[in-house]
Write a protein that holds these residues in place. Structure first.
Motif, PDB file in Angstrom:
ATOM      1  N   MET A 174       0.721  -1.293  -0.154  1.00 47.42           N
ATOM      2  CA  MET A 174       0.022  -0.044   0.002  1.00 47.42           C
ATOM      3  C   MET A 174       0.869   1.448   0.023  1.00 47.42           C
ATOM      4  SD  MET A 174      -2.906   1.121   2.798  1.00 47.42           S
ATOM      5  CE  MET A 174      -3.969  -0.318   2.422  1.00 47.42           C
ATOM      6  N   ALA A 175       0.403   2.250  -0.825  1.00 48.13           N
ATOM      7  CA  ALA A 175       1.345   3.408  -0.747  1.00 48.13           C
ATOM      8  C   ALA A 175       1.218   4.387   0.331  1.00 48.13           C
ATOM      9  CB  ALA A 175       0.842   4.457  -2.221  1.00 48.13           C
ATOM     10  N   GLU A 176       2.403   4.858   0.719  1.00 52.65           N
ATOM     11  CA  GLU A 176       2.340   5.801   1.803  1.00 52.65           C
ATOM     12  C   GLU A 176       1.434   6.760   1.924  1.00 52.65           C
ATOM     13  OE1 GLU A 176       4.377   6.691   5.653  1.00 52.65           O
ATOM     14  OE2 GLU A 176       4.489   5.069   4.581  1.00 52.65           O
ATOM     15  N   PRO A 177       0.753   7.113   3.018  1.00 54.89           N
ATOM     16  CA  PRO A 177      -0.479   8.035   2.969  1.00 54.89           C
ATOM     17  C   PRO A 177       0.446   9.652   2.590  1.00 54.89           C
ATOM     18  CG  PRO A 177      -0.925   6.639   4.851  1.00 54.89           C
ATOM     19  CD  PRO A 177       0.430   6.431   4.144  1.00 54.89           C
ATOM     20  N   PHE A 178      -0.451  10.356   1.822  1.00 45.77           N
ATOM     21  CA  PHE A 178       0.086  11.585   1.408  1.00 45.77           C
ATOM     22  C   PHE A 178       0.631  12.364   2.733  1.00 45.77           C
ATOM     23  CE2 PHE A 178      -0.161  16.046  -0.152  1.00 45.77           C
ATOM     24  CZ  PHE A 178       0.557  16.019  -1.126  1.00 45.77           C
ATOM     25  N   LYS A 179      -0.178  12.503   3.524  1.00 44.36           N
ATOM     26  CA  LYS A 179      -0.035  13.301   4.959  1.00 44.36           C
ATOM     27  C   LYS A 179       1.254  12.921   5.400  1.00 44.36           C
ATOM     28  CE  LYS A 179      -2.577  10.135   8.095  1.00 44.36           C
ATOM     29  NZ  LYS A 179      -3.916  10.379   8.923  1.00 44.36           N
ATOM     30  N   ASN A 180       1.924  11.938   5.330  1.00 42.75           N
ATOM     31  CA  ASN A 180       3.167  11.451   5.774  1.00 42.75           C
ATOM     32  C   ASN A 180       4.334  12.116   5.522  1.00 42.75           C
ATOM     33  OD1 ASN A 180       1.773   9.916   7.721  1.00 42.75           O
ATOM     34  ND2 ASN A 180       2.138   7.997   6.930  1.00 42.75           N
ATOM     35  N   LEU A 181       4.015  13.008   4.526  1.00 42.32           N
ATOM     36  CA  LEU A 181       5.061  13.673   3.844  1.00 42.32           C
ATOM     37  C   LEU A 181       5.585  14.826   5.097  1.00 42.32           C
ATOM     38  CD1 LEU A 181       3.995  14.377   0.268  1.00 42.32           C
ATOM     39  CD2 LEU A 181       5.915  13.058   0.862  1.00 42.32           C
ATOM     40  N   ILE A 182       4.783  15.124   5.876  1.00 43.78           N
ATOM     41  CA  ILE A 182       5.061  15.921   7.254  1.00 43.78           C
ATOM     42  C   ILE A 182       5.008  14.932   8.568  1.00 43.78           C
ATOM     43  CG2 ILE A 182       4.411  17.907   8.510  1.00 43.78           C
ATOM     44  CD1 ILE A 182       3.601  19.341   6.163  1.00 43.78           C
ATOM     45  N   TRP A 229       8.673  20.065   2.005  1.00 46.43           N
ATOM     46  CA  TRP A 229       7.321  20.432   2.429  1.00 46.43           C
ATOM     47  C   TRP A 229       7.210  21.365   3.728  1.00 46.43           C
ATOM     48  CZ3 TRP A 229       3.066  19.927  -0.166  1.00 46.43           C
ATOM     49  CH2 TRP A 229       2.986  19.349  -1.246  1.00 46.43           C
ATOM     50  N   VAL A 230       8.322  21.124   4.551  1.00 49.01           N
ATOM     51  CA  VAL A 230       8.468  21.839   5.815  1.00 49.01           C
ATOM     52  C   VAL A 230       8.489  23.457   5.473  1.00 49.01           C
ATOM     53  CG1 VAL A 230      10.983  21.848   5.735  1.00 49.01           C
ATOM     54  CG2 VAL A 230       9.844  22.048   8.117  1.00 49.01           C
ATOM     55  N   VAL A 231       8.793  23.768   4.447  1.00 52.32           N
ATOM     56  CA  VAL A 231       8.914  25.195   3.779  1.00 52.32           C
ATOM     57  C   VAL A 231       7.615  25.843   3.606  1.00 52.32           C
ATOM     58  CG1 VAL A 231       9.624  26.767   1.979  1.00 52.32           C
ATOM     59  CG2 VAL A 231      11.337  24.884   2.683  1.00 52.32           C
ATOM     60  N   TRP A 232       6.586  24.924   3.559  1.00 48.82           N
ATOM     61  CA  TRP A 232       5.036  25.277   3.503  1.00 48.82           C
ATOM     62  C   TRP A 232       4.703  25.887   4.777  1.00 48.82           C
ATOM     63  CZ3 TRP A 232       0.254  21.773   2.712  1.00 48.82           C
ATOM     64  CH2 TRP A 232      -0.905  22.703   2.682  1.00 48.82           C
ATOM     65  N   SER A 233       5.078  25.405   5.854  1.00 53.12           N
ATOM     66  CA  SER A 233       4.958  25.981   7.120  1.00 53.12           C
ATOM     67  C   SER A 233       5.697  27.152   7.490  1.00 53.12           C
ATOM     68  CB  SER A 233       5.363  24.791   8.195  1.00 53.12           C
ATOM     69  OG  SER A 233       4.630  23.567   8.138  1.00 53.12           O
ATOM     70  N   LEU A 246      -3.626  13.881  12.416  1.00 52.92           N
ATOM     71  CA  LEU A 246      -3.935  15.186  11.914  1.00 52.92           C
ATOM     72  C   LEU A 246      -3.953  14.802  10.222  1.00 52.92           C
ATOM     73  CD1 LEU A 246      -2.034  17.841  13.757  1.00 52.92           C
ATOM     74  CD2 LEU A 246      -4.257  17.120  13.911  1.00 52.92           C
ATOM     75  N   GLU A 247      -4.462  15.333   9.393  1.00 50.62           N
ATOM     76  CA  GLU A 247      -4.681  15.593   8.078  1.00 50.62           C
ATOM     77  C   GLU A 247      -3.326  16.219   7.364  1.00 50.62           C
ATOM     78  OE1 GLU A 247      -5.710  12.974   6.063  1.00 50.62           O
ATOM     79  OE2 GLU A 247      -6.581  12.205   7.823  1.00 50.62           O
ATOM     80  N   PHE A 248      -3.044  16.282   6.203  1.00 51.71           N
ATOM     81  CA  PHE A 248      -2.051  16.714   5.648  1.00 51.71           C
ATOM     82  C   PHE A 248      -1.732  18.406   6.129  1.00 51.71           C
ATOM     83  CE2 PHE A 248       0.818  18.388   2.159  1.00 51.71           C
ATOM     84  CZ  PHE A 248       2.043  17.998   2.671  1.00 51.71           C
ATOM     85  N   LYS A 249      -2.771  19.167   5.664  1.00 48.38           N
ATOM     86  CA  LYS A 249      -2.751  20.655   5.815  1.00 48.38           C
ATOM     87  C   LYS A 249      -2.685  20.969   7.316  1.00 48.38           C
ATOM     88  CE  LYS A 249      -4.754  25.055   4.384  1.00 48.38           C
ATOM     89  NZ  LYS A 249      -5.758  25.634   3.546  1.00 48.38           N
ATOM     90  N   ALA A 250      -3.639  20.322   8.179  1.00 52.26           N
ATOM     91  CA  ALA A 250      -3.610  20.429   9.597  1.00 52.26           C
ATOM     92  C   ALA A 250      -2.077  20.128  10.011  1.00 52.26           C
ATOM     93  CB  ALA A 250      -4.560  19.669  10.079  1.00 52.26           C
ATOM     94  N   ARG A 251      -1.240  19.356   9.744  1.00 53.06           N
ATOM     95  CA  ARG A 251      -0.047  19.060  10.021  1.00 53.06           C
ATOM     96  C   ARG A 251       0.855  20.211   9.949  1.00 53.06           C
ATOM     97  NH1 ARG A 251       1.978  12.798   9.233  1.00 53.06           N
ATOM     98  NH2 ARG A 251       0.065  11.632  10.064  1.00 53.06           N
TER      99      ARG A 251
END
Length: 382
Positions: free
Chosen positions: A1-9, A103-107, A44-49
């Motif tokens: 199974m593919a890694e959930p997108f949210k786990n990029l953070i 992705w950390v740069v988004w935050s 938490l989901e991706f944006k919430a992270r």
């Protein structure tokens, strides 16, 4: 199974950010930052992270905004390189000790937007100029555009000639009226005129990364001002090089699917089919999860070759019993004088997250250069 997108953070992202911030500022409260940024992360989901990580930055970076920006900039990795087509290349794992990127740069951009929108806007823009070269500041710059267009738009005009393709892309992507996931820029939805000079400069950019953003920006505008985009295409298509032609076609994609007459005319598709069209289906009954075959016949009665865009619209049954059409891409072809052409395609009836399939009678219209030329029906079973 593919890694959930949210786990990029993830917790490693948090620890990596804390380590580099402490590297450039020994007084940084790294443990407090990691504790707050990583609290309950799995739930938490991706944006919430991303937003929780931004909250932790607000709690732990200096209260002086300029000093905080200095620290963020010092923690960054070198700008992301670009490939031969001008597309960004992600920072390799063995180079992550050089600084922060991804992705950390988004935050980090979110932190700059929160502090900068009611503070030192030029300092915020300078920081976003640096951040966007390591990820993208397309989300962070939008509150600044909304609140301070008189400062931000002239800056974007300067950035349109910036040496960095990342920065030039931000000019277009950050000012898109309807950027997915981003704050809607309602003033630009109503009147896109302020960004048109920027797009005019960028549509022939050497980087495909930048040009694709321009196409998507124009496609955004087309949702509210279709005739404006049709005029843009008609003006800029004349004598266009292949790269600009590809950009304008991508920008026109929604209008072509909708059968927008001025756009079709700009592409030489203003005439309907000169001839006959037929549409039949592989079955008149199908269940959710199946697919159904479309069989199309086109017969020309013209004496010259006809350029044709052949799409089809499925009138899906809605929950209230009504129907709504959804246009799907079909074929692009040149139909010769007197030619008979047979076309076939499978249409999937598998559920998708953006559309619920309800049982009932569905109509499919065959669209040739935006005009309905033939129809067929099938019953979607419960």
């Amino acid at each position: 199974m593919a890694e959930p997108f949210k786990n990029l953070i993830n917790p490693r992202t948090v620890a990596h950010a804390g380590a580099h911030l402490q590297r450039v500022w020994p007084g940084f409260e790294c443990q407090r930052f990691e504790r707050q940024a990583g609290h309950g992360l799995d739930a938490l989901e991706f944006k919430a992270r991303a937003m929780q990580l931004a909250d932790a930055l607000e709690a732990t970076l200096p209260s002086d905004f300029a000093t905080a920006c200095d620290l963020l900039e010092a923690s960054l990795a070198p700008p992301l390189p670009l490939d031969a087509q001008g597309e960004p290349i992600a920072l390799a794992a063995d180079r992550q000790d050089e600084g922060l990127a991804g992705w950390v740069v988004w935050s980090m951009g979110e932190f700059v937007a929160r502090r900068g929108v009611n503070g030192d806007v030029p300092r915020a823009l300078a920081c976003l100029h640096a951040l966007t070269q390591r990820f993208s500041a397309e989300f962070a710059i939008r509150p600044l555009i909304q609140q301070h267009p008189g400062v931000v738009l002239p800056t974007l005009a300067e950035w349109a000639s910036d040496p960095s393709a990342h920065v030039r892309r931000l000019v277009s992507e950050g000012s898109r009226p309807r950027l997915p996931w981003g704050l809607r820029l309602q003033a630009l939805v109503a009147d896109p005129a302020p960004t048109l000079p920027l797009l005019r400069v960028l549509q022939d950019d050497v980087s495909a990364y930048v040009r694709r953003s321009v196409a998507n920006h124009l496609n955004d505008i087309a949702k509210d001002h279709p005739d404006l985009v049709a005029r843009w295409v008609d003006e800029h298509l004349r004598g266009a090089a292949p790269q600009r032609t590809a950009l304008l076609r991508h920008a026109s994609r929604s209008l072509i699917k909708q059968g927008h007459a001025p756009t079709l005319a700009a592409w030489g598709l203003g005439l309907g089919l000169q001839g006959e069209a037929g549409l039949s289906l592989s079955t008149d009954h199908a269940a959710v999860g199946d697919d159904i075959g479309l069989h199309v016949t086109l017969r020309s009665t013209a004496r010259t070759t006809q350029p044709l865009v052949v799409d089809y619209a499925v009138h899906h049954v809605r929950a209230n019993g009504g129907t709504s059409p959804k246009v799907f891409k079909g074929w692009k072809l040149a139909l010769g004088p007197g030619e008979l052409r047979l076309l076939e395609k499978r249409h999937s009836l598998r559920p998708v997250t953006t559309r619920t399939l309800y049982p009932g009678s569905h109509r499919i219209d065959l669209l040739v250069n935006g005009q309905a030329c033939a129809s067929a029906h099938f019953e979607l079973l419960p």
